[in-house]
Design an enzyme around this catalytic site. Structure first.
Site, PDB file in Angstrom:
ATOM      1  N   HIS A  96     -11.782  -2.870 -30.774  1.00  0.00           N
ATOM      2  CA  HIS A  96     -11.679  -4.319 -30.597  1.00  0.00           C
ATOM      3  C   HIS A  96     -10.383  -4.696 -29.865  1.00  0.00           C
ATOM      4  O   HIS A  96      -9.803  -3.863 -29.157  1.00  0.00           O
ATOM      5  CB  HIS A  96     -11.821  -5.021 -31.946  1.00  0.00           C
ATOM      6  CG  HIS A  96     -12.984  -4.487 -32.738  1.00  0.00           C
ATOM      7  ND1 HIS A  96     -14.293  -4.718 -32.392  1.00  0.00           N
ATOM      8  CD2 HIS A  96     -13.021  -3.676 -33.828  1.00  0.00           C
ATOM      9  CE1 HIS A  96     -15.096  -4.097 -33.236  1.00  0.00           C
ATOM     10  NE2 HIS A  96     -14.352  -3.442 -34.119  1.00  0.00           N
ATOM     11  N   GLU A 133      -8.999  -6.349 -38.219  1.00  0.00           N
ATOM     12  CA  GLU A 133      -9.269  -4.950 -37.877  1.00  0.00           C
ATOM     13  C   GLU A 133      -8.565  -4.558 -36.589  1.00  0.00           C
ATOM     14  O   GLU A 133      -8.042  -3.445 -36.467  1.00  0.00           O
ATOM     15  CB  GLU A 133     -10.779  -4.735 -37.732  1.00  0.00           C
ATOM     16  CG  GLU A 133     -11.159  -3.304 -37.355  1.00  0.00           C
ATOM     17  CD  GLU A 133     -12.632  -3.132 -37.050  1.00  0.00           C
ATOM     18  OE1 GLU A 133     -13.042  -2.012 -36.712  1.00  0.00           O
ATOM     19  OE2 GLU A 133     -13.383  -4.141 -37.122  1.00  0.00           O
ATOM     20  N   HIS A 188     -11.455   2.581 -36.133  1.00  0.00           N
ATOM     21  CA  HIS A 188     -12.034   1.347 -36.657  1.00  0.00           C
ATOM     22  C   HIS A 188     -11.789   1.253 -38.154  1.00  0.00           C
ATOM     23  O   HIS A 188     -11.290   2.197 -38.783  1.00  0.00           O
ATOM     24  CB  HIS A 188     -13.545   1.309 -36.391  1.00  0.00           C
ATOM     25  CG  HIS A 188     -13.912   1.145 -34.964  1.00  0.00           C
ATOM     26  ND1 HIS A 188     -14.205  -0.073 -34.395  1.00  0.00           N
ATOM     27  CD2 HIS A 188     -14.033   2.068 -33.963  1.00  0.00           C
ATOM     28  CE1 HIS A 188     -14.480   0.088 -33.113  1.00  0.00           C
ATOM     29  NE2 HIS A 188     -14.390   1.380 -32.821  1.00  0.00           N
ATOM     30  N   GLU A 270     -14.230   5.305 -39.011  1.00  0.00           N
ATOM     31  CA  GLU A 270     -14.108   4.103 -39.840  1.00  0.00           C
ATOM     32  C   GLU A 270     -13.203   4.488 -41.017  1.00  0.00           C
ATOM     33  O   GLU A 270     -13.617   5.209 -41.920  1.00  0.00           O
ATOM     34  CB  GLU A 270     -15.480   3.645 -40.335  1.00  0.00           C
ATOM     35  CG  GLU A 270     -16.454   3.265 -39.234  1.00  0.00           C
ATOM     36  CD  GLU A 270     -16.220   1.867 -38.681  1.00  0.00           C
ATOM     37  OE1 GLU A 270     -15.291   1.174 -39.150  1.00  0.00           O
ATOM     38  OE2 GLU A 270     -16.974   1.463 -37.766  1.00  0.00           O
TER      39      GLU A 270
END
Length: 306
Positions: A96, A133, A188, A270
């Site tokens: 992101h 995040e 992430h 993640e």
């Protein structure tokens, strides 16, 4: 600094002859045959049949060779391993972008990921307290970059908070491809339901459609993911996700453009679930994020060293 000896030595004065020289010469001449005879007898009967002479010769040779720590330095293992990733290229993909939310039109633009079209990027998730995040991924990426650089790797980030938005998922893959990365990791944190805890590594599945062809990277990416999962768990003390992956911490997907379009070994990590209070306490800790970066780094080192 080298030293070269003179080609010839200056002539030395000749010593005067001693009046005892001739008698001593005669005496030595008489003794030599007896000494040789004695040595012959010793050689014939003195060997005990267990390789005594060979053992003595070996011992003499060993005693004349410089011992480690005495005359010659032992190989420096630390020095040898000081830069185990020298010549290797690692691409870190911080998921992101902190500014994505300001550019909805751009990040919602559809891009081709081989299997279908998907949005360029997303804003990512956040903790209930509002820790994004995108901030988490950049922080871990910076820590990881420093650790890998210390090991001699050439490290490239797909974004460093230096872009207005994105990059799009197809460009993220392209950055790793164009760098000819030996390994690429996308960082992430998940946004699952409370109670879902733990980390998982996403591996590319076999895709061969349109612009996507992952067949060559499936196996090496699986090895990369397994090494990262092992080291990440060891360093952070976190367990594999309790809500997917059957407790292995490994999940295969074919719907992610960053994996589908990659031509180099690549995985997504993640690191935990931002919407779970227990995981949130870890993800928001700088000390824990350093452990996370160390675990990822050690996994990459293990993969690249075979």
């Amino acid at each position: 600094m080298s030293y070269t000896a003179p080609e010839s030595e200056p002539p030395q004065p000749r010593p005067s002859r001693s009046p005892l020289r001739r008698p001593l010469t005669v005496a030595l001449a008489a003794l030599v045959p007896g000494a040789l005879l004695g040595w012959g007898v010793y050689a014939a009967v003195g060997d005990d049949g267990g390789g005594g002479r060979a053992d003595r010769a070996s011992a003499a040779s060993a005693s004349s060779a410089p011992a480690a720590g005495r005359g010659a330095a032992a190989p420096d293992e630390d020095a040898k391993d000081a830069a185990p990733l020298k010549g290797k290229v690692v691409v870190i993909d911080p998921g992101h972008n902190p500014e994505n939310f300001r550019h909805p039109d751009e990040i919602n633009r559809q891009v081709d990921i081989g299997t279908h079209h998907k949005e360029c990027d997303t804003t990512g998730t956040a903790t209930d307290a509002g820790y994004p995040e995108a901030d988490f991924t950049l922080d871990v990426a910076h820590r990881l970059r420093d650790l890998l650089a210390e090991r001699g790797a050439t490290v490239k980030l797909t974004q460093d908070g230096d872009r207005a938005y994105g990059p799009c998922v197809d460009e993220r893959a392209r950055i790793g491809n164009q760098a000819h990365a030996d390994a690429a990791v996308s960082i992430h944190a998940d946004g699952s339901a409370a109670g879902n805890r733990g980390f998982h590594v996403i591996l590319p599945g076999a895709v061969h459609r349109g612009a996507a062809d992952t067949r060559a990277i499936v196996a090496p990416s699986a090895r990369l993911g397994a090494r990262i999962a092992d080291r990440f768990a060891e360093r952070t003390g976190s367990a594999p996700a309790n809500y997917l992956g059957d407790g292995t911490g490994l999940v295969t997907r074919t719907d992610l453009g960053g994996l589908n379009l990659s031509t180099v070994p690549k995985v997504f990590l993640e690191c935990g679930n931002m919407r779970d209070a227990a995981d949130e306490a870890l993800l928001t800790s700088g000390a824990w994020r350093q452990k996370a970066a160390q675990g990822i780094s050690e996994g990459i080192v293990s993969f690249l060293r075979g």
